[in-house]
Structure formats: structure tokens, C-alpha cells
Design an enzyme around this catalytic site. Structure first.
Site, PDB file in Angstrom:
ATOM      1  N   TYR A 105       3.374   2.688   3.545  1.00 19.01           N
ATOM      2  CA  TYR A 105       2.040   2.288   3.079  1.00 19.01           C
ATOM      3  C   TYR A 105       1.443   1.209   3.980  1.00 19.01           C
ATOM      4  O   TYR A 105       0.255   1.220   4.273  1.00 19.01           O
ATOM      5  CB  TYR A 105       2.130   1.789   1.632  1.00 19.01           C
ATOM      6  CG  TYR A 105       0.823   1.263   1.082  1.00 19.01           C
ATOM      7  CD1 TYR A 105      -0.172   2.140   0.655  1.00 19.01           C
ATOM      8  CD2 TYR A 105       0.581  -0.105   0.983  1.00 19.01           C
ATOM      9  CE1 TYR A 105      -1.375   1.670   0.149  1.00 19.01           C
ATOM     10  CE2 TYR A 105      -0.623  -0.588   0.475  1.00 19.01           C
ATOM     11  CZ  TYR A 105      -1.591   0.304   0.067  1.00 19.01           C
ATOM     12  OH  TYR A 105      -2.782  -0.168  -0.435  1.00 19.01           O
ATOM     13  N   GLU A 106       2.300   0.285   4.437  1.00 20.82           N
ATOM     14  CA  GLU A 106       1.824  -0.817   5.279  1.00 20.82           C
ATOM     15  C   GLU A 106       1.805  -0.455   6.767  1.00 20.82           C
ATOM     16  O   GLU A 106       1.657  -1.325   7.613  1.00 20.82           O
ATOM     17  CB  GLU A 106       2.663  -2.070   5.028  1.00 20.82           C
ATOM     18  CG  GLU A 106       2.421  -2.637   3.642  1.00 20.82           C
ATOM     19  CD  GLU A 106       3.133  -3.950   3.387  1.00 20.82           C
ATOM     20  OE1 GLU A 106       4.035  -4.335   4.163  1.00 20.82           O
ATOM     21  OE2 GLU A 106       2.778  -4.605   2.384  1.00 20.82           O
ATOM     22  N   GLU A 133       8.614 -12.076  -2.114  1.00 20.05           N
ATOM     23  CA  GLU A 133       8.756 -11.314  -0.874  1.00 20.05           C
ATOM     24  C   GLU A 133       8.065  -9.963  -0.988  1.00 20.05           C
ATOM     25  O   GLU A 133       7.339  -9.558  -0.090  1.00 20.05           O
ATOM     26  CB  GLU A 133      10.236 -11.125  -0.532  1.00 20.05           C
ATOM     27  CG  GLU A 133      10.497 -10.317   0.704  1.00 20.05           C
ATOM     28  CD  GLU A 133       9.957 -10.959   1.985  1.00 20.05           C
ATOM     29  OE1 GLU A 133       9.737 -10.202   2.952  1.00 20.05           O
ATOM     30  OE2 GLU A 133       9.766 -12.175   2.042  1.00 20.05           O
ATOM     31  N   VAL A 175       5.134  -1.077  -6.471  1.00 15.42           N
ATOM     32  CA  VAL A 175       5.085  -0.058  -7.514  1.00 15.42           C
ATOM     33  C   VAL A 175       4.875   1.265  -6.789  1.00 15.42           C
ATOM     34  O   VAL A 175       4.036   1.355  -5.887  1.00 15.42           O
ATOM     35  CB  VAL A 175       3.949  -0.329  -8.529  1.00 15.42           C
ATOM     36  CG1 VAL A 175       3.823   0.820  -9.518  1.00 15.42           C
ATOM     37  CG2 VAL A 175       4.183  -1.654  -9.259  1.00 15.42           C
ATOM     38  N   GLY A 184      -1.520   1.753 -11.348  1.00  8.09           N
ATOM     39  CA  GLY A 184      -2.575   1.885 -12.350  1.00  8.09           C
ATOM     40  C   GLY A 184      -2.060   1.977 -13.772  1.00  8.09           C
ATOM     41  O   GLY A 184      -2.843   2.115 -14.705  1.00  8.09           O
ATOM     42  N   GLY A 242      -0.012  -0.459 -15.118  1.00  4.06           N
ATOM     43  CA  GLY A 242       0.310  -1.788 -15.612  1.00  4.06           C
ATOM     44  C   GLY A 242       1.658  -2.342 -15.182  1.00  4.06           C
ATOM     45  O   GLY A 242       2.013  -3.456 -15.566  1.00  4.06           O
ATOM     46  N   GLY A 272       2.685  -3.344 -12.192  1.00  3.65           N
ATOM     47  CA  GLY A 272       2.508  -4.509 -11.330  1.00  3.65           C
ATOM     48  C   GLY A 272       2.194  -5.750 -12.144  1.00  3.65           C
ATOM     49  O   GLY A 272       2.751  -6.827 -11.896  1.00  3.65           O
ATOM     50  N   ASN A 327      -5.310  -4.963   2.697  1.00  4.70           N
ATOM     51  CA  ASN A 327      -4.794  -4.364   1.465  1.00  4.70           C
ATOM     52  C   ASN A 327      -5.678  -4.771   0.273  1.00  4.70           C
ATOM     53  O   ASN A 327      -5.291  -5.589  -0.562  1.00  4.70           O
ATOM     54  CB  ASN A 327      -3.339  -4.779   1.257  1.00  4.70           C
ATOM     55  CG  ASN A 327      -2.662  -3.983   0.167  1.00  4.70           C
ATOM     56  OD1 ASN A 327      -3.314  -3.303  -0.624  1.00  4.70           O
ATOM     57  ND2 ASN A 327      -1.342  -4.062   0.119  1.00  4.70           N
ATOM     58  N   TYR A 342      -4.406  -9.689  -7.103  1.00  2.55           N
ATOM     59  CA  TYR A 342      -4.098 -11.121  -7.126  1.00  2.55           C
ATOM     60  C   TYR A 342      -5.307 -11.962  -7.530  1.00  2.55           C
ATOM     61  O   TYR A 342      -5.154 -13.024  -8.120  1.00  2.55           O
ATOM     62  CB  TYR A 342      -3.536 -11.569  -5.776  1.00  2.55           C
ATOM     63  CG  TYR A 342      -2.208 -10.927  -5.448  1.00  2.55           C
ATOM     64  CD1 TYR A 342      -1.151 -10.956  -6.354  1.00  2.55           C
ATOM     65  CD2 TYR A 342      -2.002 -10.289  -4.236  1.00  2.55           C
ATOM     66  CE1 TYR A 342       0.066 -10.372  -6.068  1.00  2.55           C
ATOM     67  CE2 TYR A 342      -0.779  -9.701  -3.927  1.00  2.55           C
ATOM     68  CZ  TYR A 342       0.250  -9.744  -4.851  1.00  2.55           C
ATOM     69  OH  TYR A 342       1.452  -9.165  -4.561  1.00  2.55           O
TER      70      TYR A 342
END
Length: 149
Positions: free
Chosen positions: A26-27, A83, A87, A93, A95, A97, A124, A131
Site C-alpha cells: 500500500y505504501e 510504529e 487494517v 471502514g 471501525g 482502526g 496518505n 488522525y
């Protein structure tokens, strides 16, 4: 769907490494994960653990986790360093996280840490927006540095 947040155990490590690899894809850094399962297990469950984690189970399957360690600030004292908060894509989506992050806040308070710090990639947007719901402070002043030895 039954969702449960619990402390990670040694037997979770292979699954956690799968999720770490999913996050790396993903990253856009799939080749950057070089830790071995043995080293990962020893670092979390050996004689001197350096990380701890909570897992999110959905119907008995680990679908996310939050891994942290203790960071020491000469200005602030002990702080939790998050770190990774991961999910699985299919479970985002739902919940998980939020439940994991809320558990980290509870743990930080119980351990009497004076805060939680972490990094998020500037592109991201889903993570940044997540956050922001916690009124996180984003610090544009500091530059990340590292060396490989």
C-alpha cells in the site's frame, strides 16, 4: 460480525508479518520489508521485548493491529511510539482502526506515558483524515532521518 481487540501473542506473528507486507505494498515499498519472522518474534516475545501490539480480530481472524514501543523524550519523558496501525484493505471502514487507536490511548494512560507519537506519509489522505478526528498535531518542522548500518 464479532470484533475483538486483544493483546498480540507470539502465535500472531506470522499473520502480523503478512499484514506488514500488505502495508508495504500500500505504501509503495513492497521490497522494503526485510525483517525475518524469527527476528520479529524474538523482538516482541523474546527475553527483552522491544515492541508490543494489540490485534483486531473479526470473527476470529486477525484483520488489523497496532504495534508500539516506548520512546524516550528528554523534554517529555516516556512516550508511546506507534510504529504501525494496520487494517486489512477489505476491513477498512468497519471501525477496527478506531478501536485499535482507542486501545492505544487507554494503554498509554495506563502506562502513564505522556503522549503518543507516530509518522504518517504526506500522501496518505485516509490516514491523515483518520488522525485529524483525534485532533492530532501535525508537525511540518521536523525532517525524518535514518541510516542503515
Amino acid at each position: 460480525m464479532e470484533i475483538r481487540i486483544r493483546r498480540a501473542v507470539k502465535e500472531d506473528c506470522a499473520r502480523l508479518l503478512e499484514l506488514i507486507n500488505e502495508l508495504a505494498v500500500y505504501e509503495k515499498a513492497p521490497d522494503e520489508v526485510t525483517v525475518t519472522l524469527e527476528h520479529f518474534i524474538e523482538s516482541g516475545f523474546g527475553a527483552q521485548p522491544v515492541w508490543w501490539a494489540f490485534v483486531a480480530e473479526a470473527d476470529g481472524q486477525v484483520e488489523g493491529f497496532a504495534l508500539y514501543y516506548i520512546r524516550y523524550s528528554t523534554w517529555k519523558g516516556q512516550r508511546m511510539y506507534l510504529e504501525d496501525l494496520i487494517v486489512t484493505e477489505k476491513m477498512r471502514g468497519n471501525g477496527l482502526g478506531k478501536m485499535l487507536f482507542d486501545q492505544l490511548i487507554t494503554e498509554a494512560k495506563a502506562q502513564q506515558f505522556n503522549g503518543i507519537v507516530w509518522q504518517v506519509l504526506e500522501w496518505n489522505a485516509p490516514a491523515i483524515n483518520f488522525y485529524k478526528k483525534y485532533k492530532a498535531q501535525f508537525d511540518p518542522e521536523w525532517i525524518n532521518c535514518s541510516i542503515t548500518v
